[in-house]
Motif scaffolding. Structure first.
Motif, PDB file in Angstrom:
ATOM      1  N   TYR A  71       0.844  -1.201   0.000  1.00  0.00           N
ATOM      2  CA  TYR A  71       0.000   0.000   0.000  1.00  0.00           C
ATOM      3  C   TYR A  71       0.876   1.247   0.000  1.00  0.00           C
ATOM      4  N   GLU A  72       0.404   2.288  -0.665  1.00  0.00           N
ATOM      5  CA  GLU A  72       1.160   3.537  -0.737  1.00  0.00           C
ATOM      6  C   GLU A  72       0.763   4.473   0.402  1.00  0.00           C
ATOM      7  N   GLU A  73       1.738   5.261   0.854  1.00  0.00           N
ATOM      8  CA  GLU A  73       1.513   6.306   1.858  1.00  0.00           C
ATOM      9  C   GLU A  73       0.699   5.780   3.050  1.00  0.00           C
ATOM     10  N   ILE A  74       1.315   4.890   3.769  1.00  0.00           N
ATOM     11  CA  ILE A  74       0.645   4.266   4.912  1.00  0.00           C
ATOM     12  C   ILE A  74       1.435   4.566   6.186  1.00  0.00           C
ATOM     13  N   GLU A  75       0.732   4.894   7.245  1.00  0.00           N
ATOM     14  CA  GLU A  75       1.356   5.204   8.529  1.00  0.00           C
ATOM     15  C   GLU A  75       1.237   3.973   9.429  1.00  0.00           C
ATOM     16  N   ILE A  76       2.337   3.643  10.129  1.00  0.00           N
ATOM     17  CA  ILE A  76       2.395   2.432  10.935  1.00  0.00           C
ATOM     18  C   ILE A  76       2.381   2.778  12.421  1.00  0.00           C
ATOM     19  N   PHE A  77       1.532   2.066  13.168  1.00  0.00           N
ATOM     20  CA  PHE A  77       1.480   2.193  14.624  1.00  0.00           C
ATOM     21  C   PHE A  77       1.647   0.796  15.210  1.00  0.00           C
ATOM     22  N   ALA A  78       2.732   0.577  15.950  1.00  0.00           N
ATOM     23  CA  ALA A  78       3.013  -0.752  16.499  1.00  0.00           C
ATOM     24  C   ALA A  78       3.219  -0.661  18.005  1.00  0.00           C
ATOM     25  N   THR A  79       2.603  -1.596  18.723  1.00  0.00           N
ATOM     26  CA  THR A  79       2.759  -1.640  20.182  1.00  0.00           C
ATOM     27  C   THR A  79       3.213  -3.024  20.620  1.00  0.00           C
ATOM     28  N   ALA A  80       3.991  -3.052  21.692  1.00  0.00           N
ATOM     29  CA  ALA A  80       4.431  -4.305  22.301  1.00  0.00           C
ATOM     30  C   ALA A  80       3.933  -4.346  23.735  1.00  0.00           C
ATOM     31  N   THR A  81       3.614  -5.560  24.190  1.00  0.00           N
ATOM     32  CA  THR A  81       3.007  -5.701  25.515  1.00  0.00           C
ATOM     33  C   THR A  81       3.888  -6.549  26.437  1.00  0.00           C
ATOM     34  N   SER A  82       3.302  -7.410  27.222  1.00  0.00           N
ATOM     35  CA  SER A  82       3.936  -7.992  28.406  1.00  0.00           C
ATOM     36  C   SER A  82       5.308  -8.633  28.178  1.00  0.00           C
ATOM     37  N   ALA A  83       5.431  -9.541  27.229  1.00  0.00           N
ATOM     38  CA  ALA A  83       6.695 -10.277  27.079  1.00  0.00           C
ATOM     39  C   ALA A  83       7.851  -9.331  26.802  1.00  0.00           C
ATOM     40  N   ILE A  84       7.643  -8.394  25.892  1.00  0.00           N
ATOM     41  CA  ILE A  84       8.699  -7.431  25.562  1.00  0.00           C
ATOM     42  C   ILE A  84       8.841  -6.405  26.679  1.00  0.00           C
ATOM     43  N   ARG A  85       7.728  -6.025  27.271  1.00  0.00           N
ATOM     44  CA  ARG A  85       7.739  -5.034  28.364  1.00  0.00           C
ATOM     45  C   ARG A  85       8.563  -5.526  29.555  1.00  0.00           C
ATOM     46  N   SER A  86       8.455  -6.805  29.872  1.00  0.00           N
ATOM     47  CA  SER A  86       9.100  -7.326  31.077  1.00  0.00           C
ATOM     48  C   SER A  86      10.458  -7.973  30.823  1.00  0.00           C
ATOM     49  N   ALA A  87      10.831  -8.160  29.579  1.00  0.00           N
ATOM     50  CA  ALA A  87      12.088  -8.847  29.266  1.00  0.00           C
ATOM     51  C   ALA A  87      13.286  -7.920  29.399  1.00  0.00           C
ATOM     52  N   THR A 101      13.318  -3.724   9.887  1.00  0.00           N
ATOM     53  CA  THR A 101      12.038  -3.531   9.178  1.00  0.00           C
ATOM     54  C   THR A 101      11.602  -2.070   9.085  1.00  0.00           C
ATOM     55  N   SER A 102      12.306  -1.176   9.788  1.00  0.00           N
ATOM     56  CA  SER A 102      11.936   0.251   9.876  1.00  0.00           C
ATOM     57  C   SER A 102      10.621   0.477  10.627  1.00  0.00           C
ATOM     58  N   ILE A 103      10.137  -0.542  11.328  1.00  0.00           N
ATOM     59  CA  ILE A 103       8.924  -0.397  12.132  1.00  0.00           C
ATOM     60  C   ILE A 103       9.316   0.066  13.534  1.00  0.00           C
ATOM     61  N   GLU A 104       8.783   1.207  13.944  1.00  0.00           N
ATOM     62  CA  GLU A 104       9.029   1.750  15.282  1.00  0.00           C
ATOM     63  C   GLU A 104       7.984   1.170  16.233  1.00  0.00           C
ATOM     64  N   VAL A 105       8.434   0.438  17.237  1.00  0.00           N
ATOM     65  CA  VAL A 105       7.537  -0.222  18.181  1.00  0.00           C
ATOM     66  C   VAL A 105       7.512   0.539  19.503  1.00  0.00           C
ATOM     67  N   GLN A 106       6.324   0.832  19.982  1.00  0.00           N
ATOM     68  CA  GLN A 106       6.148   1.464  21.290  1.00  0.00           C
ATOM     69  C   GLN A 106       5.821   0.383  22.316  1.00  0.00           C
ATOM     70  N   ILE A 107       6.617   0.297  23.377  1.00  0.00           N
ATOM     71  CA  ILE A 107       6.314  -0.617  24.477  1.00  0.00           C
ATOM     72  C   ILE A 107       5.343   0.093  25.409  1.00  0.00           C
ATOM     73  N   ILE A 108       4.133  -0.474  25.553  1.00  0.00           N
ATOM     74  CA  ILE A 108       3.112   0.205  26.357  1.00  0.00           C
ATOM     75  C   ILE A 108       2.986  -0.430  27.740  1.00  0.00           C
ATOM     76  N   SER A 109       2.519   0.365  28.688  1.00  0.00           N
ATOM     77  CA  SER A 109       2.330  -0.117  30.053  1.00  0.00           C
ATOM     78  C   SER A 109       1.098  -1.015  30.126  1.00  0.00           C
ATOM     79  N   GLY A 110       1.030  -1.795  31.192  1.00  0.00           N
ATOM     80  CA  GLY A 110      -0.149  -2.624  31.418  1.00  0.00           C
ATOM     81  C   GLY A 110      -1.395  -1.782  31.616  1.00  0.00           C
TER      82      GLY A 110
END
Length: 312
Positions: A71-87, A101-110
């Motif tokens: 797809y053209e001109e697409i904005e990516i929103f990625a979140t990571a949860t417990s396993a990545i948050r606590s590791a 991959t150029s994907i920016e991942v946000q680690i979010i709180s519980g």
């Protein structure tokens, strides 16, 4: 003006992607997909994401990125949860993802995870004025939200997800009675604040959010001869049917569980501890009714993104 967005949820068991097109006419879902990655396997209770789990994660995200690039001109929103948050190496994995991959991942709180789940479920299920307990069983954490349609009364995220419980308590298959007893004692201790909150706010309805609850609903639907409607955001399940299903699930080994109509491979291992957890919550919180939302974290994230875009 139209805008395309991709929402990625890096869960402990499963990675999800949802690609949507937003316009003045509304939202159109272009693609959804999930991959069983199980990044918690082998290391979650030690606070590590193993090398093999990291490889599975990177392969899944490379696949998602290839889909996004269609797809053209697409904005990516990625979140990571417990396993990545606590590791201990969770941030290292996020950096590898960005680099490869150029994907920016946000680690979010519980706490934020619970908020997104509430935002999703209240759009998938008409909660109304009655007090409900929303429950989302992940591989690393479980989120509980006591609420109604208008507000949240209480919410908390517990690091007691199905992969953690599987590794800690499910050593034999079928699971042994003493393993069940040990798990129940563990839940009694860890979920004390939830039990106290249930006594205070007195929810009467359990609302399961996707995941294992999807499988419970599919088993119930097939046993009851109900047709599946892909447009439905509330899925069928009852307390009585769950109790019967629970007794059946904990008495079987994996091959026998896989023979249950509606069971899927990606849930067959963790469904035992998930079922014990749900049964514990229904009994301890004295819940009279069960409902299931097909909406979960990724939809909640999507709805919040839409609100932000509309307010720009």
């Amino acid at each position: 003006m139209t805008k395309k967005i991709a929402v990625i949820d890096l869960g402990t068991n499963t990675f999800h992607i949802l690609i949507a097109e937003i316009s003045s006419a509304g939202m159109k879902v272009l693609h959804t997909e999930k991959i069983s990655v199980k990044i918690g396997r082998g290391g979650i209770n030690d606070g590590l994401i193993t090398d093999s789990a990291q490889k599975r994660a990177l392969n899944a995200l490379a696949h998602f990125k290839a889909k996004i690039d269609e797809y053209e001109e697409i904005e990516i929103f990625a979140t990571a949860t417990s396993a990545i948050r606590s590791a201990k190496n969770g941030k290292d994995l996020v950096e590898k993802i960005r680099h490869q991959t150029s994907i920016e991942v946000q680690i979010i709180s519980g706490d934020l995870e619970a908020q997104y789940i509430y935002d999703a479920v209240k759009k998938g299920v008409k909660l109304g004025d009655e007090t409900s307990l929303i429950m989302d069983i992940g591989g690393g954490s479980v989120e509980f939200i006591i609420c109604n349609e208008q507000k949240i009364f209480w919410k908390e995220s517990f690091e007691i997800g199905a992969q953690r419980l599987l590794d800690l308590f499910h050593y034999h298959d079928p699971i042994l009675p003493e393993e069940i007893d040990n798990l129940v004692l563990f839940l009694t201790d860890r979920l004390l604040s939830l039990i106290q909150a249930c006594r205070k706010y007195n929810p009467t309805v359990l609302v399961g959010s996707s995941g294992s609850f999807d499988t419970f609903s599919d088993i119930y639907r097939l046993k009851s001869g109900l047709k599946k409607n892909s447009e439905q955001t509330e899925l069928p399940l009852s307390v009585d049917s769950f109790h019967k299903m629970h007794i059946d699930i904990i008495s079987k080994n994996k091959d026998q569980r896989m023979a249950i109509p509606g069971m899927v491979e990606m849930r067959a291992d963790m469904i035992v501890v998930a079922s014990i957890l749900v049964n514990f919550i229904i009994i301890r919180c004295d819940l009279k009714k069960v409902r299931v939302s097909s909406y979960s974290l990724k939809e909640g994230l999507l709805f919040n993104i839409l609100d932000r875009l509309n307010n720009r």
